[in-house]
Design an enzyme around this catalytic site. Structure first.
Site, short mmCIF file in Angstrom:
data_model
loop_
_atom_site.label_atom_id
_atom_site.label_comp_id
_atom_site.label_asym_id
_atom_site.label_seq_id
_atom_site.Cartn_x
_atom_site.Cartn_y
_atom_site.Cartn_z
N ARG A 50 0.82 -1.21 0.00
CA ARG A 50 0.00 0.00 0.00
C ARG A 50 0.86 1.26 0.00
O ARG A 50 0.47 2.29 -0.55
CB ARG A 50 -0.96 0.02 1.19
CG ARG A 50 -2.05 -1.02 1.08
CD ARG A 50 -2.95 -0.74 -0.14
NE ARG A 50 -3.95 -1.79 -0.24
CZ ARG A 50 -4.18 -2.50 -1.33
NH1 ARG A 50 -3.48 -2.29 -2.42
NH2 ARG A 50 -5.09 -3.42 -1.34
N GLU A 78 1.68 1.81 -3.44
CA GLU A 78 0.49 2.34 -4.09
C GLU A 78 0.35 3.84 -3.80
O GLU A 78 0.08 4.63 -4.72
CB GLU A 78 -0.75 1.59 -3.59
CG GLU A 78 -2.03 2.06 -4.23
CD GLU A 78 -3.26 1.32 -3.71
OE1 GLU A 78 -4.22 1.23 -4.48
OE2 GLU A 78 -3.24 0.86 -2.54
N SER A 132 15.24 14.60 3.44
CA SER A 132 16.24 13.68 3.95
C SER A 132 15.60 12.49 4.64
O SER A 132 14.61 12.62 5.36
CB SER A 132 17.15 14.40 4.95
OG SER A 132 18.04 13.49 5.55
#
Length: 146
Positions: free
Chosen positions: A87, A90, A113
């Site tokens: 996910r 995604e 960073s």
């Protein structure tokens, strides 16, 4: 001892003692995200937190030494199949360009960073279903011209 062997011993001890990552991190004095990452071999600890962790989990000097060693950070380039990890791929697939665009608009050309960085994972109660709240906080690093 390898980082993988270290992680296996930490997970077994954590389960045997019935402790959560949050409980362990409070006893060690570090954030739960960072401590968990170090226990899973993706970050290293300094001597004192490594010693405290091993005391909490009743683990030996070999684990303490492995916790202090610098990790070699790698990940597979293929898309993971674990639903939680997938996910995140995604999310980046759908919102990655948007995140980059908005960071560029607010800060200029650069990156966030992952070294000067912190992350918190919280639970938000919601009548429609509990929510996962992830806060990432990274220093902005502008690209340099030379």
């Amino acid at each position: 001892m390898t980082k993988i062997e270290m992680t296996e011993q930490i997970i077994v001890a954590k389960k045997e003692l019935g402790l959560s990552w949050e409980e362990i991190s409070k006893k060690v004095g570090l954030g739960s995200v960072f401590l968990t990452s170090a226990c899973l071999g993706q970050n290293s600890l300094t001597k004192e937190p490594a010693k405290k962790l091993c005391k909490v989990l009743k683990l030996g000097k070999d684990v303490e030494k492995a916790l202090i060693e610098f990790p070699y950070k790698t990940w597979e380039k293929s898309i993971p199949t674990d639903p939680v990890v997938y996910r995140f791929y995604e999310v980046i697939g759908v919102y990655g360009d948007t995140i980059k665009e908005l960071i560029g608009e607010k800060f200029g050309d650069g990156i966030m960073s992952a070294i000067d960085f912190s992350m918190d994972i919280d639970k938000e109660k919601n009548p429609a279903g509990d929510r996962v709240v992830i806060t990432m906080n990274g220093k902005f690093l502008p690209y340099k011209s030379w």
